[in-house]
Design an enzyme around this catalytic site. Structure first.
Site, short mmCIF file in Angstrom:
data_model
loop_
_atom_site.label_atom_id
_atom_site.label_comp_id
_atom_site.label_asym_id
_atom_site.label_seq_id
_atom_site.Cartn_x
_atom_site.Cartn_y
_atom_site.Cartn_z
N ALA A 272 0.78 -1.24 0.00
CA ALA A 272 0.00 0.00 0.00
C ALA A 272 0.82 1.29 0.00
O ALA A 272 0.32 2.33 -0.46
CB ALA A 272 -0.94 0.02 1.20
N CYS A 394 4.05 -0.66 -12.31
CA CYS A 394 4.36 0.53 -13.10
C CYS A 394 5.53 0.21 -14.03
O CYS A 394 6.50 0.95 -14.12
CB CYS A 394 4.64 1.74 -12.24
SG CYS A 394 5.91 1.53 -10.98
#
Length: 483
Positions: A272, A394
């Site tokens: 997170a 990403c």
């Protein structure tokens, strides 16, 4: 270091930053910039100059080497690192910046060599001679085009192994288009906290602080800043302090939409920190789901706590990672959805962090893949029957995405790829929230469901590249546990 009176502090900082990155590629550009700005006492103007010069050299390093290669008897890689930094910087100022007189480029290059790097007289004479030849050119040289991989690598300053991977994945025309954008300034996007304001209201609030912003054409709950330098001003506003927005690229924002939170669900964000996706899930759901956030890095987990508090994210719990492991050991299958925003090479942020391209090797990609598989195996034990796991990185590399997922499915036949569906998108409380924002802007329909369809590939992965090269390069896939 010698007296630097008369030498541009911004150029001095850029040289020192680039040399540090050449000698220690794992360093972060932003951290080095902060360090040199403090050490040299840079004002805002010099800090901007240092950042611009360092970014230009990192984004176009191979192309800049082409500009002085004909004047050397050895390969650029054999040139002493401080000399190579200065030659690249001279070429960057000549061909990538406007209105810098050639004589000034040569003078500053030699003085930086003498007074910052303390080069010997023979090295200074060599530097002076090559710098003069660089600035005598009216137009930049183009790399030789006989080998397309070598040409694209040199022209757009991307390592050859990455060019080959891009060509294999996207084909030649999309790869050329994508590589041509990687030297551009990244789009700077703010995610609107839709629990506190609309995009229109945030734009009006920022304008009161003389910060211009515009609606994001693809995401109704995002606004775009025209210049990355405005971020520092934006985060100094009361609106940031009071949680009206979060700085987050469009691709990163899109991850929460792929999760598609449904009312009454329990969702775990397993990786997170720093909390961007945790808080976005909570905002989209408006308190109608329970979000649990954790991270292996206990220090970075504190950032999640801070962002949850600042943004006022409802119905969020923060767990220590060991507590999550204990639940997994019990095979508790305690969550309807688990988001795995996995540790990765971050090559999709290459425009934002150009130093990454000179750091990552195929060996790094293999190491990340092993970590990603471990995290996925842990997450699998936490997903309930009929539940789903959303794997996201990403990075555009198949080594970290499709190949990792393929091996996961071989180990876990109880899961299958489940491409996002338009029907399920309409049930998502998050997408309904964004539809409300779109209606407030006078748009007939929220574009999220349409974007999901556009970005979903035949293999079920949601990919932002090459469709949106101005976004970061993210890949996401939904893995559903069979009933």
């Amino acid at each position: 270091m010698n007296d630097l009176h008369g030498i541009s502090p911004g150029r001095t900082a850029a040289c020192l930053i680039l040399l540090e990155l050449a000698e220690a590629p794992d360093r972060e550009l932003q951290a080095l910039l902060d360090h040199q700005a403090t050490r040299l006492g840079l004002d805002d103007r010099d800090r901007r100059l240092a950042a611009a010069l360092a970014l230009a050299v990192l984004r176009y390093a191979s192309y800049l080497d082409v500009q002085y290669r004909p004047f050397l008897r050895i390969a650029p890689t054999q040139v002493k690192p401080p000399v190579r930094v200065l030659l690249r910087l001279a070429a960057a100022q000549r061909f990538l910046f406007d209105r810098i007189p050639p004589h000034a480029i040569v003078h500053e290059t030699v003085e930086l060599g003498r007074r910052v790097f303390r080069l010997r007289e023979g090295e200074l004479r060599f530097l002076n001679a090559v710098a003069r030849k660089i600035v005598s050119q009216e137009q930049p040289r183009e790399p030789e085009a006989r080998d397309p991989v070598r040409y694209l690598s040199a022209r757009w300053s991307v390592p050859e192994f990455l060019v080959r991977l891009f060509l294999r994945k996207y084909g030649e025309a999309p790869t050329r288009e994508l590589l041509a954008t990687l030297g551009d300034e990244p789009v700077t996007t703010l995610r609107v906290n839709i629990l506190k304001c609309s995009a229109r209201e945030l734009i009006e609030r920022l304008q009161r602080h003389q910060i211009q912003a515009s609606p994001c054409p693809e995401l109704p709950s995002a606004v775009v800043l025209p210049d990355p330098s405005l971020i520092s001003r934006a985060v100094a506003t009361p609106e940031f302090r009071d949680g009206f927005f979060y700085v987050q690229d469009c691709a990163s924002q899109f991850v929460a939409h792929v999760v598609m939170p449904q009312a009454g669900e329990r969702i775990l964000d397993l990786c997170a920190a720093p909390g961007g996706k945790t808080t976005h899930l909570a905002e989209l759901a408006g308190g109608q789901v329970q979000v649990v956030a954790t991270d292996q890095d206990a220090e970075r987990l504190e950032l999640v706590r801070e962002n949850v508090a600042r943004l006022g994210s409802p119905n969020v719990e923060i767990w220590d990672y060991e507590r999550v492991r204990a639940v997994a050991e019990q095979q508790a299958q305690a969550f309807d959805a688990v988001l795995v925003d996995a540790p990765c090479s971050a090559l999709g942020t290459i425009r934002r962090h150009p130093e990454i391209r000179w750091r990552i090797t195929p060996a790094h990609l293999a190491r990340f893949a092993r970590v990603q598989e471990e995290v996925l195996d842990l997450a699998a034990r936490l997903v309930g029957p009929g539940g789903r796991m959303v794997y996201a990185t990403c990075s555009p590399m198949d080594t970290e995405n499709a190949e990792v997922v393929l091996r996961f499915l071989e180990r876990h036949p109880e899961f299958a790829v489940a491409p996002p569906s338009a029907e399920r998108a309409q049930e998502s409380v998050g997408i309904r929230s964004v539809a409300t924002e779109a209606a407030a802007r006078g748009e007939p329909d929220a574009p999220i469901a349409q974007l999901l369809q556009r970005l979903t590939s035949p293999d079920g992965f949601v990919r932002t590249w090459p469709h949106f090269p101005q976004w970061d390069g993210f890949e996401m896939v939904v893995l559903r546990r069979k009933e």
